[in-house]
Write a protein that holds these residues in place. Structure first.
Motif, PDB file in Angstrom:
ATOM      1  N   GLU A 101       0.801  -1.225   0.000  1.00  0.00           N
ATOM      2  CA  GLU A 101       0.000   0.000   0.000  1.00  0.00           C
ATOM      3  C   GLU A 101       0.838   1.280   0.000  1.00  0.00           C
ATOM      4  OE1 GLU A 101      -3.448  -0.012   2.446  1.00  0.00           O
ATOM      5  OE2 GLU A 101      -3.907  -2.080   1.975  1.00  0.00           O
ATOM      6  N   LYS A 102       1.992   1.194  -0.638  1.00  0.00           N
ATOM      7  CA  LYS A 102       2.824   2.374  -0.831  1.00  0.00           C
ATOM      8  C   LYS A 102       2.778   2.734  -2.312  1.00  0.00           C
ATOM      9  CE  LYS A 102       5.931   1.083   2.867  1.00  0.00           C
ATOM     10  NZ  LYS A 102       7.196   0.431   3.170  1.00  0.00           N
ATOM     11  N   GLU A 103       2.789   4.002  -2.579  1.00  0.00           N
ATOM     12  CA  GLU A 103       2.769   4.431  -3.969  1.00  0.00           C
ATOM     13  C   GLU A 103       4.179   4.393  -4.552  1.00  0.00           C
ATOM     14  OE1 GLU A 103       0.255   7.523  -5.351  1.00  0.00           O
ATOM     15  OE2 GLU A 103      -0.777   7.634  -3.421  1.00  0.00           O
ATOM     16  N   ILE A 104       4.236   4.305  -5.859  1.00  0.00           N
ATOM     17  CA  ILE A 104       5.506   4.265  -6.577  1.00  0.00           C
ATOM     18  C   ILE A 104       5.793   5.652  -7.146  1.00  0.00           C
ATOM     19  CG2 ILE A 104       6.715   3.288  -8.563  1.00  0.00           C
ATOM     20  CD1 ILE A 104       4.862   0.802  -8.187  1.00  0.00           C
ATOM     21  N   TYR A 105       6.899   6.245  -6.710  1.00  0.00           N
ATOM     22  CA  TYR A 105       7.353   7.536  -7.219  1.00  0.00           C
ATOM     23  C   TYR A 105       8.699   7.312  -7.892  1.00  0.00           C
ATOM     24  CZ  TYR A 105       3.850  10.033  -4.445  1.00  0.00           C
ATOM     25  OH  TYR A 105       2.677  10.502  -3.915  1.00  0.00           O
ATOM     26  N   ILE A 106       8.779   7.635  -9.184  1.00  0.00           N
ATOM     27  CA  ILE A 106      10.018   7.463  -9.931  1.00  0.00           C
ATOM     28  C   ILE A 106      10.522   8.853 -10.311  1.00  0.00           C
ATOM     29  CG2 ILE A 106      11.134   6.324 -11.859  1.00  0.00           C
ATOM     30  CD1 ILE A 106       8.489   4.601 -11.968  1.00  0.00           C
ATOM     31  N   LEU A 107      11.707   9.192  -9.825  1.00  0.00           N
ATOM     32  CA  LEU A 107      12.267  10.532  -9.990  1.00  0.00           C
ATOM     33  C   LEU A 107      13.297  10.563 -11.114  1.00  0.00           C
ATOM     34  CD1 LEU A 107      12.634  13.472  -8.931  1.00  0.00           C
ATOM     35  CD2 LEU A 107      14.314  12.535  -7.307  1.00  0.00           C
ATOM     36  N   PHE A 108      13.152  11.564 -11.978  1.00  0.00           N
ATOM     37  CA  PHE A 108      14.091  11.804 -13.068  1.00  0.00           C
ATOM     38  C   PHE A 108      14.600  13.232 -12.946  1.00  0.00           C
ATOM     39  CE2 PHE A 108      11.204   8.533 -14.353  1.00  0.00           C
ATOM     40  CZ  PHE A 108      12.010   7.593 -14.978  1.00  0.00           C
ATOM     41  N   GLY A 109      15.894  13.429 -13.171  1.00  0.00           N
ATOM     42  CA  GLY A 109      16.501  14.747 -12.999  1.00  0.00           C
ATOM     43  C   GLY A 109      16.453  15.607 -14.237  1.00  0.00           C
ATOM     44  N   LYS A 110      16.944  16.831 -14.075  1.00  0.00           N
ATOM     45  CA  LYS A 110      16.978  17.767 -15.200  1.00  0.00           C
ATOM     46  C   LYS A 110      17.974  17.279 -16.243  1.00  0.00           C
ATOM     47  CE  LYS A 110      18.219  21.474 -12.719  1.00  0.00           C
ATOM     48  NZ  LYS A 110      18.621  22.885 -12.502  1.00  0.00           N
ATOM     49  N   GLU A 111      17.757  17.670 -17.469  1.00  0.00           N
ATOM     50  CA  GLU A 111      18.550  17.178 -18.587  1.00  0.00           C
ATOM     51  C   GLU A 111      20.034  17.476 -18.451  1.00  0.00           C
ATOM     52  OE1 GLU A 111      14.387  17.830 -20.338  1.00  0.00           O
ATOM     53  OE2 GLU A 111      15.613  18.725 -18.779  1.00  0.00           O
ATOM     54  N   SER A 112      20.391  18.630 -17.939  1.00  0.00           N
ATOM     55  CA  SER A 112      21.805  19.029 -17.913  1.00  0.00           C
ATOM     56  C   SER A 112      22.592  18.448 -16.739  1.00  0.00           C
ATOM     57  CB  SER A 112      21.926  20.556 -17.894  1.00  0.00           C
ATOM     58  OG  SER A 112      21.331  21.078 -16.709  1.00  0.00           O
ATOM     59  N   THR A 113      21.976  18.315 -15.581  1.00  0.00           N
ATOM     60  CA  THR A 113      22.736  17.901 -14.394  1.00  0.00           C
ATOM     61  C   THR A 113      22.133  16.726 -13.626  1.00  0.00           C
ATOM     62  OG1 THR A 113      21.581  19.567 -13.054  1.00  0.00           O
ATOM     63  CG2 THR A 113      23.684  20.217 -14.042  1.00  0.00           C
ATOM     64  N   GLY A 114      20.969  16.261 -14.007  1.00  0.00           N
ATOM     65  CA  GLY A 114      20.360  15.128 -13.318  1.00  0.00           C
ATOM     66  C   GLY A 114      19.738  15.509 -11.990  1.00  0.00           C
ATOM     67  N   ILE A 115      19.645  14.535 -11.113  1.00  0.00           N
ATOM     68  CA  ILE A 115      19.086  14.718  -9.774  1.00  0.00           C
ATOM     69  C   ILE A 115      20.201  15.241  -8.869  1.00  0.00           C
ATOM     70  CG2 ILE A 115      18.063  13.517  -7.787  1.00  0.00           C
ATOM     71  CD1 ILE A 115      17.073  11.364  -9.803  1.00  0.00           C
ATOM     72  N   PRO A 116      19.918  16.232  -8.027  1.00  0.00           N
ATOM     73  CA  PRO A 116      20.953  16.711  -7.109  1.00  0.00           C
ATOM     74  C   PRO A 116      21.508  15.578  -6.244  1.00  0.00           C
ATOM     75  CG  PRO A 116      19.102  18.225  -7.113  1.00  0.00           C
ATOM     76  CD  PRO A 116      18.671  17.012  -7.898  1.00  0.00           C
ATOM     77  N   LYS A 117      22.817  15.641  -5.999  1.00  0.00           N
ATOM     78  CA  LYS A 117      23.505  14.560  -5.274  1.00  0.00           C
ATOM     79  C   LYS A 117      22.958  14.332  -3.870  1.00  0.00           C
ATOM     80  CE  LYS A 117      27.665  14.602  -7.977  1.00  0.00           C
ATOM     81  NZ  LYS A 117      29.058  14.935  -8.093  1.00  0.00           N
ATOM     82  N   ASP A 118      22.500  15.385  -3.179  1.00  0.00           N
ATOM     83  CA  ASP A 118      21.966  15.176  -1.831  1.00  0.00           C
ATOM     84  C   ASP A 118      20.685  14.333  -1.866  1.00  0.00           C
ATOM     85  OD1 ASP A 118      20.797  17.537  -3.026  1.00  0.00           O
ATOM     86  OD2 ASP A 118      19.930  18.032  -1.072  1.00  0.00           O
ATOM     87  N   ILE A 119      19.884  14.481  -2.912  1.00  0.00           N
ATOM     88  CA  ILE A 119      18.674  13.657  -3.046  1.00  0.00           C
ATOM     89  C   ILE A 119      19.072  12.210  -3.318  1.00  0.00           C
ATOM     90  CG2 ILE A 119      16.587  13.242  -4.416  1.00  0.00           C
ATOM     91  CD1 ILE A 119      16.452  16.298  -4.871  1.00  0.00           C
ATOM     92  N   ILE A 120      20.061  12.014  -4.167  1.00  0.00           N
ATOM     93  CA  ILE A 120      20.530  10.653  -4.471  1.00  0.00           C
ATOM     94  C   ILE A 120      21.093   9.996  -3.212  1.00  0.00           C
ATOM     95  CG2 ILE A 120      22.179   9.272  -5.797  1.00  0.00           C
ATOM     96  CD1 ILE A 120      21.925  11.466  -7.996  1.00  0.00           C
TER      97      ILE A 120
END
Length: 174
Positions: A101-120
């Motif tokens: 019963e958890k939702e699925i969230y799939i995160l994609f980063g911005k084209e130039s730099t991706g996902i910020p490293k602190d989030i990763i």
């Protein structure tokens, strides 16, 4: 009730990519979350061609920033698409996520730099990379969203998705 998967775009920069992702989100019955700022004016005029006019028919939520997204979605479990991932996108059991019963969230980063490293770093265990040839650094974000979204819905046995018969003119018969 069928839960939608959630596709999350972190500060996307290219309207055509977002338009294509809107089309994919509609095709897999996903909710699309867009975290601003974007590199373009979010207006259906700029997204119309790539999204094939699905902008107004799609489930899209815009957020002012990362904090607003996190707060409004109750600190969700994020599956992060990143070049720093050591797991494959197919290594996760997305059905288990839904079954618990958890939702699925799939995160994609911005084209130039991706996902910020602190989030990763904060989502290291659920970060992944799409396997590809060693000479290729990355895929277009719209292509990546399609690959991962279809893996998720495949694991969910394509629930609420269907094959349809082409209706315009004569049907092609094999």
């Amino acid at each position: 009730m069928v839960k939608k998967i959630n596709i999350v775009l972190y500060e996307p920069e290219i309207a055509q990519n977002v338009g294509a992702i809107i089309r994919t989100s509609k095709a897999v019955n996903a909710k699309l979350h867009i975290i601003e700022p974007t590199g373009f004016i979010f207006d259906s005029r700029f997204l119309k061609r790539a999204s094939v006019n699905y902008v107004d028919q799609s489930d899209i939520v815009l957020y002012d920033d990362w904090s607003q997204f996190i707060n409004k979605n109750n600190n969700p479990v994020l599956f992060c698409s990143t070049r720093y991932g050591v797991k494959k996108h197919t290594d996760f059991n997305y059905k288990k996520q839904i079954d618990s019963e958890k939702e699925i969230y799939i995160l994609f980063g911005k084209e130039s730099t991706g996902i910020p490293k602190d989030i990763i770093i904060n989502n290291k265990e659920t970060s992944f990379r799409i396997p590809m040839h060693k000479d290729v650094r990355s895929l277009n974000v719209a292509v990546s969203v399609s690959i991962v979204a279809y893996e998720v819905v495949r694991q969910l046995d394509f629930e609420n998705l269907e094959l349809f018969e082409y209706q315009k003119g004569k049907n092609f018969i094999l």
